[in-house]
Every structure is written in structure tokens, then in C-alpha cells.
Motif scaffolding. Structure first.
Motif, PDB file in Angstrom:
ATOM      1  N   VAL A 115      28.864  18.541  -7.287  1.00  0.00           N
ATOM      2  CA  VAL A 115      27.944  17.624  -6.611  1.00  0.00           C
ATOM      3  C   VAL A 115      28.643  16.323  -6.239  1.00  0.00           C
ATOM      4  N   SER A 116      29.483  15.810  -7.125  1.00  0.00           N
ATOM      5  CA  SER A 116      30.169  14.561  -6.808  1.00  0.00           C
ATOM      6  C   SER A 116      31.103  14.742  -5.616  1.00  0.00           C
ATOM      7  N   SER A 117      31.703  15.924  -5.480  1.00  0.00           N
ATOM      8  CA  SER A 117      32.558  16.186  -4.320  1.00  0.00           C
ATOM      9  C   SER A 117      31.741  16.291  -3.042  1.00  0.00           C
ATOM     10  N   ILE A 118      30.559  16.896  -3.136  1.00  0.00           N
ATOM     11  CA  ILE A 118      29.679  16.984  -1.963  1.00  0.00           C
ATOM     12  C   ILE A 118      29.283  15.591  -1.501  1.00  0.00           C
ATOM     13  N   VAL A 119      28.847  14.761  -2.441  1.00  0.00           N
ATOM     14  CA  VAL A 119      28.383  13.415  -2.078  1.00  0.00           C
ATOM     15  C   VAL A 119      29.528  12.572  -1.514  1.00  0.00           C
ATOM     16  N   SER A 120      30.679  12.642  -2.159  1.00  0.00           N
ATOM     17  CA  SER A 120      31.795  11.790  -1.740  1.00  0.00           C
ATOM     18  C   SER A 120      32.457  12.286  -0.471  1.00  0.00           C
ATOM     19  N   THR A 176      39.575   5.519   2.282  1.00  0.00           N
ATOM     20  CA  THR A 176      40.787   5.960   1.586  1.00  0.00           C
ATOM     21  C   THR A 176      40.411   6.900   0.448  1.00  0.00           C
ATOM     22  N   GLY A 177      41.427   7.577  -0.067  1.00  0.00           N
ATOM     23  CA  GLY A 177      41.174   8.472  -1.183  1.00  0.00           C
ATOM     24  C   GLY A 177      40.589   7.762  -2.383  1.00  0.00           C
ATOM     25  N   LYS A 178      41.042   6.542  -2.653  1.00  0.00           N
ATOM     26  CA  LYS A 178      40.538   5.799  -3.811  1.00  0.00           C
ATOM     27  C   LYS A 178      39.078   5.405  -3.626  1.00  0.00           C
ATOM     28  N   GLN A 179      38.699   5.023  -2.382  1.00  0.00           N
ATOM     29  CA  GLN A 179      37.297   4.687  -2.120  1.00  0.00           C
ATOM     30  C   GLN A 179      36.407   5.919  -2.319  1.00  0.00           C
ATOM     31  N   ILE A 180      36.889   7.049  -1.838  1.00  0.00           N
ATOM     32  CA  ILE A 180      36.127   8.289  -2.014  1.00  0.00           C
ATOM     33  C   ILE A 180      36.013   8.635  -3.496  1.00  0.00           C
ATOM     34  N   MET A 181      37.065   8.343  -4.255  1.00  0.00           N
ATOM     35  CA  MET A 181      37.033   8.590  -5.694  1.00  0.00           C
ATOM     36  C   MET A 181      35.941   7.785  -6.383  1.00  0.00           C
ATOM     37  N   TRP A 182      35.808   6.515  -6.002  1.00  0.00           N
ATOM     38  CA  TRP A 182      34.776   5.667  -6.600  1.00  0.00           C
ATOM     39  C   TRP A 182      33.382   6.238  -6.325  1.00  0.00           C
ATOM     40  N   ILE A 183      33.161   6.675  -5.103  1.00  0.00           N
ATOM     41  CA  ILE A 183      31.866   7.281  -4.756  1.00  0.00           C
ATOM     42  C   ILE A 183      31.657   8.559  -5.561  1.00  0.00           C
ATOM     43  N   SER A 184      32.724   9.313  -5.736  1.00  0.00           N
ATOM     44  CA  SER A 184      32.635  10.540  -6.524  1.00  0.00           C
ATOM     45  C   SER A 184      32.227  10.249  -7.962  1.00  0.00           C
ATOM     46  N   HIS A 185      32.805   9.193  -8.542  1.00  0.00           N
ATOM     47  CA  HIS A 185      32.443   8.815  -9.916  1.00  0.00           C
ATOM     48  C   HIS A 185      30.973   8.400 -10.013  1.00  0.00           C
ATOM     49  N   LEU A 186      30.526   7.610  -9.060  1.00  0.00           N
ATOM     50  CA  LEU A 186      29.124   7.176  -9.056  1.00  0.00           C
ATOM     51  C   LEU A 186      28.181   8.357  -8.867  1.00  0.00           C
ATOM     52  N   ALA A 187      28.588   9.289  -7.988  1.00  0.00           N
ATOM     53  CA  ALA A 187      27.758  10.472  -7.746  1.00  0.00           C
ATOM     54  C   ALA A 187      27.678  11.345  -8.991  1.00  0.00           C
ATOM     55  N   CYS A 188      28.764  11.412  -9.721  1.00  0.00           N
ATOM     56  CA  CYS A 188      28.795  12.190 -10.965  1.00  0.00           C
ATOM     57  C   CYS A 188      27.766  11.646 -11.956  1.00  0.00           C
ATOM     58  N   ILE A 189      27.764  10.333 -12.129  1.00  0.00           N
ATOM     59  CA  ILE A 189      26.807   9.696 -13.042  1.00  0.00           C
ATOM     60  C   ILE A 189      25.386   9.842 -12.513  1.00  0.00           C
ATOM     61  N   SER A 231      43.933   9.888  -9.968  1.00  0.00           N
ATOM     62  CA  SER A 231      43.282   8.863  -9.150  1.00  0.00           C
ATOM     63  C   SER A 231      43.376   9.222  -7.670  1.00  0.00           C
ATOM     64  N   ASN A 232      44.109  10.298  -7.381  1.00  0.00           N
ATOM     65  CA  ASN A 232      44.213  10.821  -6.031  1.00  0.00           C
ATOM     66  C   ASN A 232      43.108  11.842  -5.819  1.00  0.00           C
ATOM     67  N   PHE A 233      42.354  11.754  -4.731  1.00  0.00           N
ATOM     68  CA  PHE A 233      41.189  12.611  -4.535  1.00  0.00           C
ATOM     69  C   PHE A 233      41.573  14.084  -4.454  1.00  0.00           C
ATOM     70  N   GLU A 234      42.705  14.391  -3.826  1.00  0.00           N
ATOM     71  CA  GLU A 234      43.128  15.782  -3.727  1.00  0.00           C
ATOM     72  C   GLU A 234      43.312  16.391  -5.109  1.00  0.00           C
ATOM     73  N   THR A 235      43.976  15.653  -5.986  1.00  0.00           N
ATOM     74  CA  THR A 235      44.197  16.141  -7.338  1.00  0.00           C
ATOM     75  C   THR A 235      42.894  16.191  -8.122  1.00  0.00           C
ATOM     76  N   TYR A 236      42.063  15.173  -7.932  1.00  0.00           N
ATOM     77  CA  TYR A 236      40.798  15.084  -8.650  1.00  0.00           C
ATOM     78  C   TYR A 236      39.875  16.252  -8.306  1.00  0.00           C
ATOM     79  N   SER A 237      39.784  16.601  -7.022  1.00  0.00           N
ATOM     80  CA  SER A 237      38.790  17.578  -6.577  1.00  0.00           C
ATOM     81  C   SER A 237      39.312  19.003  -6.501  1.00  0.00           C
TER      82      SER A 237
END
Length: 656
Positions: free
Chosen positions: A377-382, A395-408, A46-52
Motif C-alpha cells: 500500500v505504501s508503494s501504491i500511495v507513493s 526525488t527518490g527521497k521525497q517519494i520515500m517520505w510519502i511511502s513512510h507516511l502511507a505505511c503508518i 533510503s533509495n526508493f528502488e532498494t526500498y520497494s
């Protein structure tokens, strides 16, 4: 009118079962692994650094696996046999040679990125840090176009093969293929991509070996000497235009070389402009970046070489038997453009089992590579859009949510565009030939962002745009010429127009970036300015996994805890990375000289037709290459992660 399709050997249930059933099963499995990593290894996705970036601690085995998985497109599996069937045995070799040089060369970019941009999440962050907003937007557009054409290419090839084998509608296949991928990519991030890369790649190697050995030992083929005789007879009846004496068994094949040049250029652009390759470089441990890419590149070469040679050449013999799905007629252009040589050959030697094997291997290939594209692509968008321009204090969590939406969102857009081009008559072969025209314009200037301090801002911005304009103009102009004044899907998908368009897209930026850098110079760039790129981390405490990995490193690296330190790398680590930069540069040059110059062109100039013993050795060595690669991929990643695996097993068993 000649029949242009076969009766699907499998029911639609097979298609839906594999795509939905296995897809969701993989997703659930990866979600479970992600949960175990979070619980017992303290790896918080759930941490953006770990996620990306997967904690920037991935070892040699998983890095090599990720490289192979990223290259093992459904396109490569399907098209290598088709190119060989059309141009001869040189086609399979050039398919492999057109990929190995890029991977080995990218190892230099990987280690230089670790050295100069240690906090980067995407290559676009690096571009912005050096050249500013306009360049950032230009390269963002180029990267997103690159990702889109990659997804289109994968989905068109996979859906055509699955449709031919199961009767499943192409549109349904296109939209359902990313389903499971989205689930495990969103839940696990880049680490889940690495783990699924390993599972997919192991399954892929098993099936490739099964199909290759099944074909070479089939009664229809007979002995390898019998195959040699049959292929020579096929050349007498239908000689290959331009090949030495019309033979399928010669490297003296102008069409194969033309394809090799086109394939090499297109893949260079595809690798460099695909931010997923850069992300995997960022995610690798310092000690794993160069070895991981070199091992992955060497192993991957064997896949298209073996599969293309065995299935492509084998098809020339198999088409003479009733078990061949299109027995009694020539293959249609649409069947060849859809890459159906592999499915047809598999069915000829293994019946329905061969069809099932192809459906599964195509599914494995497309979902594995699709996951990397979605993460990119989700990392680019977020990161490059949302965090950079819309909400700097996110925050990292807000960026994560955008990343999930961008992925879909990107999955839906990629599927929709794929359906549109499918109904427009665009095929797998068309996208395979064309992609270099739009992937090559930035492939020179992007690497120079981290390699040459003298490249100016004007050169970095203008050069790829000039290359894109010149490449597209050349592509259309030559399509008009070779199409005798007609511009259509058919003429624009011919090899030569795409080849010349790709050459111009490459050469124009290469020249203009040097000229413009001296005509409109910028002050020499200071590499330490890249340290201004910040980590996106809600938790300042490193994960246990990262700490363990750091202490296990052969460099014995102890990272400075002083955030204001100018030298972010310890001297020992920096010295190591400088040495590995030399190693990777030499390895890339060596791969080019051996695989792209000496090996193929010495055989081209000899005007040599393979004799029975040489032909047998060629096929046997290609199979051994794949088998050796399979053993490395099977055992190296678990060996790298043995401590983490032990920790998880002990945790599950309650023995921590």
C-alpha cells in the motif's frame, strides 16, 4: 444459556509481552540487519528502488520464504483446523489445495513481469502504461480494497485468538499488532520484509511441528488407531451433514468441496489483486522468480494440510477429556467463527505451553503478512498516487517520505476499520468466506495485462466493474434466499451465498473481457512500450549486492549500460525467461490437475472412508511434508546469501 468463552489460561501480560516486547525486539533486530546491509553490502534502503524492490536481486530461498510467509496468514493457521472440525478431513486438504494452484500459476506472471516490465515497482504502473489513467484509478481502488480486506481478515483472527488465550482486549490487540511491523518496514523496506519473513517462517514451522507432534503423541489421543476409533464414534453421535455415511474421515464431502471452490477462487483473487505478490516478483532475481514461487507453493501446501488435519481431527477426540477448555459443552458458533479450534486443541495437549505457542505463532503469522501489505500500500500511495499525479519530478527521497507516511496511515486505517467491523459482529469466518466476492472481479483482467496483447482498454476497465456489481448482487440475493428473506451479518456470512457471489465475480469478467475486446478492440499492444516505465533512483550506480548477484547468476547476465537500448534484456536472459514461462505454465497446470482434480475427486468419487492404515499414513505424510519444508526453508536462504553473510561477518569482525 451456554457459556461462549473460556477463562484465559494466560495473563494479559503475555499478550502485551508478545505483541509489544517481541514486536519491538524484532523491529530492533531488523533495523540492525538493515544497518549492516547498508554499511557492508552497500544496500541503501533510503533509495526508493532498494526500498520497494530490494534491488531486484533476491534469490530462490528468500523468494520461496516470502511466498510461504505471505500465504501463512493467521487465518490459515486458525481456520484450517476449524474447517476440518466442521466438515471432516477433506476440509484440511481443500484448504491447502485452495492455495497451491495460485502460487504455482503466479510463477508465470512473475517471470512474464520480469521479461516485459523490468522497471515496474507496482502492477498498477503497468496498468497505467497500457490502459491509461481511468484504468489506473479503477485497478488502484480494487487493489486497495483487496489489501484492506486482507488486513481486516488477519487482524480479526489474530486478535480473537490472542484475546481468548490472554484476556487482552481485542481492540488493544488490533491496534498494537502492527506496531513493530511499522517500525522495521519503514526502516528496512522490502528487504527487511524478506529477512523477517525468513525468521518468522522458521519460527512458525518449528511451532507447527511442535503442536502437531505434541498432539499426535498425547496420552489423550493414544495411538493413531485409537484416534481413528474415536473419530468414527464421534461421527456416529454427530454425523457430518452431506458426508458419506456422515463420516469425518472421507473426502466424499460436498461441504468440503464447496469450501474448496470458494477458497480457491477467493485466494486467486487475493493473490493477483494484492500488489505485494507482484512486488516480490519484481524483487526476485531473474533466475529465482519461477523456482522461488514453485518451491514456496509446494512447501506451503503442507502447512494447512498438516495443521488442519492433526488439530481439527484431533479435537474430535480431545473434546472428550477434562483438559479440553470447553469440556462438557458444545462449542458455540462464535468460538468456531473465531477459529479457536487450534488454541483449544493446543491447550488440551500442552496446557499453558500450548497457549503460549499459539500466541507466538499467530503473532509471527500476522506480523509477517502485515508487513507485505504495508509495503504494497505504501508503494501504491507513493509511486502510483504521489509520484504519478501530485509531483512528477519528485526525488527518490521525497517519494520515500510519502511511502513512510502511507505505511503508518494504512496501518491506522486498517486497525480502525477492523475495530469497526468487529463491533459490527463480523468474524474471521465471515471475512474468509466473503473476500472472494470483492477480490475476484479483477483477477482475470489484471494478468491479461501482461499476458494478452489483444485485451482492449474498454474490456480492461468495464469487465471488473461488471464482475463486482454482479458478484455483490448475487451475494446479497442468495443470502436473502438462504436466509429466508433475512439479510444480516449471519446470512451474508454463509458459505453458499459467498460461493455464488465469488463465482459470478470471476465468470462475468472472464466472459466480458473477451466479448468487449472484440466488440471494442484496441490496437494490439506492443510489449516494448512497458519500457517507458522509469526507475526511481537518486543514485545511478548499482549497489555492490546487485553487482555480486548479477555475476553469480547461472545465466551469467551482463546488463546493458545503454539506457537507450530497445532490448533491455540480453538474448540469453530473454531466451531463459521464455523457457521458464513454459515451465511455470506447465507447473501451474500440473498443480491444478493433481492437487485440485485427480487427487481429491478420485477419492470423492470412490466414496471411501479412511481405514486405520490409510488414516495413519495420511497424517504421517502431512507431518513429513511440513518437516521437509522446514529443512528447505531453514537452510536454502542462508545458502543463497552466503556471500553476503560472509561479507557482513568479515566487516563486523574488521577483516574486510
Amino acid at each position: 444459556m451456554a457459556q461462549e468463552s473460556i477463562v484465559p489460561p494466560l495473563s494479559q501480560g503475555w499478550g502485551y509481552g508478545v505483541i509489544i516486547g517481541i514486536g519491538i525486539a524484532f523491529a530492533l533486530g531488523m533495523m540492525g540487519i538493515t544497518y549492516l546491509l547498508r554499511k557492508y553490502s552497500h544496500e541503501d534502503n533510503s533509495n526508493f528502488e532498494t526500498y520497494s524492490t530490494a534491488g531486484r536481486s533476491v534469490g530462490v530461498g528468500l523468494t520461496a520464504t516470502a511466498v510461504i510467509s505471505s500465504w501463512a496468514w493467521s487465518t490459515a493457521l486458525l481456520s484450517s483446523g476449524t474447517i476440518t472440525y466442521s466438515y471432516g478431513i477433506g476440509g484440511a486438504f481443500w484448504f491447502g489445495a485452495g492455495c497451491i494452484v495460485q502460487i504455482c500459476t503466479f510463477s508465470l506472471l512473475a517471470i512474464q513481469s520480469k521479461l516485459k516490465t523490468p522497471h515496474a515497482h507496482t502492477i498498477l504502473e503497468v496498468v497505467k502504461a497500457r490502459y491509461g489513467t481511468i484504468a489506473h484509478l479503477v485497478y488502484m481502488a480494487l487493489c486497495l480494497i483487496n489489501n484492506l480486506i486482507a488486513v481486516i481478515n488477519m487482524l480479526l483472527g489474530a486478535s480473537a485468538a490472542i484475546s481468548a488465550l490472554t484476556g487482552m482486549h481485542v481492540v488493544a490487540s488490533i491496534f498494537l499488532l502492527p506496531l513493530g511491523v511499522c517500525l522495521y518496514t519503514i526502516s528496512g523496506g522490502l528487504r527487511a520484509t524478506f529477512v523477517t519473513d525468513w525468521a518468522h517462517t522458521v519460527a512458525l514451522f518449528v511451532i507447527v511441528l511442535y503442536l502437531a507432534l505434541k498432539t499426535l503423541t498425547s496420552p489423550q489421543i493414544g495411538s493413531l488407531h485409537d484416534l481413528w476409533n474415536t473419530v468414527n464414534e464421534a461421527a456416529l453421535q454427530s454425523p457430518v451433514s452431506g458426508n458419506y455415511k456422515g463420516s469425518y474421515l472421507t473426502m466424499t464431502s460436498p461441504s468440503s468441496v464447496e469450501f474448496g471452490i470458494l477458497h480457491t477462487l477467493g485466494n486467486f483473487g487475493l493473490v493477483i489483486m494484492d500488489s505485494s505478490y507482484w512486488q516480490k516478483a519484481y524483487s526476485a532475481d531473474v533466475a529465482a522468480a519461477v523456482p522461488g514461487y514453485l518451491v514456496g507453493g509446494i512447501i506451503y501446501f503442507g502447512l494447512p494440510w498438516c495443521l488442519g488435519s492433526v488439530m481439527g481431527i484431533g479435537s474430535l477426540a480431545l473434546q472428550n477429556f477434562p483438559s479440553w477448555p470447553a469440556f462438557g459443552r458444545e462449542l458455540s458458533t462464535s468460538e468456531l467463527n473465531a477459529g479457536l479450534i487450534l488454541p483449544y486443541a493446543s491447550m488440551a495437549v500442552a496446557g499453558k505451553a500450548g497457549a503460549v505457542a499459539v500466541v507466538i505463532v499467530v503473532f509471527m503469522a500476522v506480523t509477517s503478512t502485515m508487513s507485505a501489505e504495508l509495503i504494497a500500500v505504501s508503494s501504491i500511495v507513493s509511486s502510483d498516487v504521489y509520484h504519478t499525479y501530485l509531483k512528477r519530478d519528485a526525488t527518490g527521497k521525497q517519494i520515500m517520505w510519502i511511502s513512510h507516511l502511507a505505511c503508518i496511515g494504512f496501518a491506522i486505517i486498517g486497525c480502525a476499520v477492523s475495530v469497526a467491523v468487529y463491533y459490527g459482529g463480523v468474524s474471521l469466518t465471515w471475512t474468509l468466506y466473503f473476500l472472494g466476492v470483492i477480490t475476484c472481479p479483477g483477477m482475470i483482467t489484471m494478468p491479461l495485462t501482461v499476458l494478452w496483447s489483444g485485451q482492449s482498454k474498454v474490456a480492461a476497465i468495464v469487465s471488473p466493474l461488471l464482475g463486482m456489481a454482479g458478484g455483490l448482487a448475487t451475494w446479497i440475493g442468495t443470502a436473502t434466499h438462504y436466509g429466508h428473506g433475512v439479510v444480516s451479518v449471519e446470512t451474508t456470512g454463509l458459505l453458499l451465498p459467498c460461493l455464488w457471489g465469488s463465482v459470478v465475480s470471476t465468470v462475468v469478467p472472464a466472459i466480458s473481457t473477451v466479448v468487449l475486446s472484440y466488440a471494442f478492440p484496441s490496437p494490439p499492444f506492443q510489449w516494448d512500450q512497458f519500457q517507458e516505465i522509469e526507475l526511481i533512483d537518486d543514485s545511478p550506480t548499482p549497489s555492490l549486492d546487485f553487482e555480486e548477484k548479477a555475476t553469480e547468476s547461472p545465466l551469467d547476465i551482463e546488463f546493458s549500460q545503454d539506457s537507450n537500448s530497445v532490448n533491455i534484456h540480453p538474448i540469453k536472459a530473454e531466451t531463459y525467461m521464455q523457457k521458464m514461462s513454459i515451465v511455470s505454465g506447465v507447473a501451474g497446470a500440473f498443480a491444478f490437475v493433481v492437487f485440485w482434480v485427480l487427487w481429491p475427486f478420485s477419492m470423492y468419487g470412490s466414496r471411501f472412508i479412511f481405514q486405520p492404515k490409510f488414516f495413519s499414513g495420511w497424517l504421517v505424510v502431512s507431518v513429513i511434508w511440513v518437516f521437509a519444508g522446514f529443512l528447505v526453508i531453514l537452510f536454502l536462504p542462508p545458502l543463497d546469501g552466503r556471500r553476503q553473510i560472509t561479507t557482513i561477518v568479515k566487516g563486523v569482525l574488521g577483516r574486510t
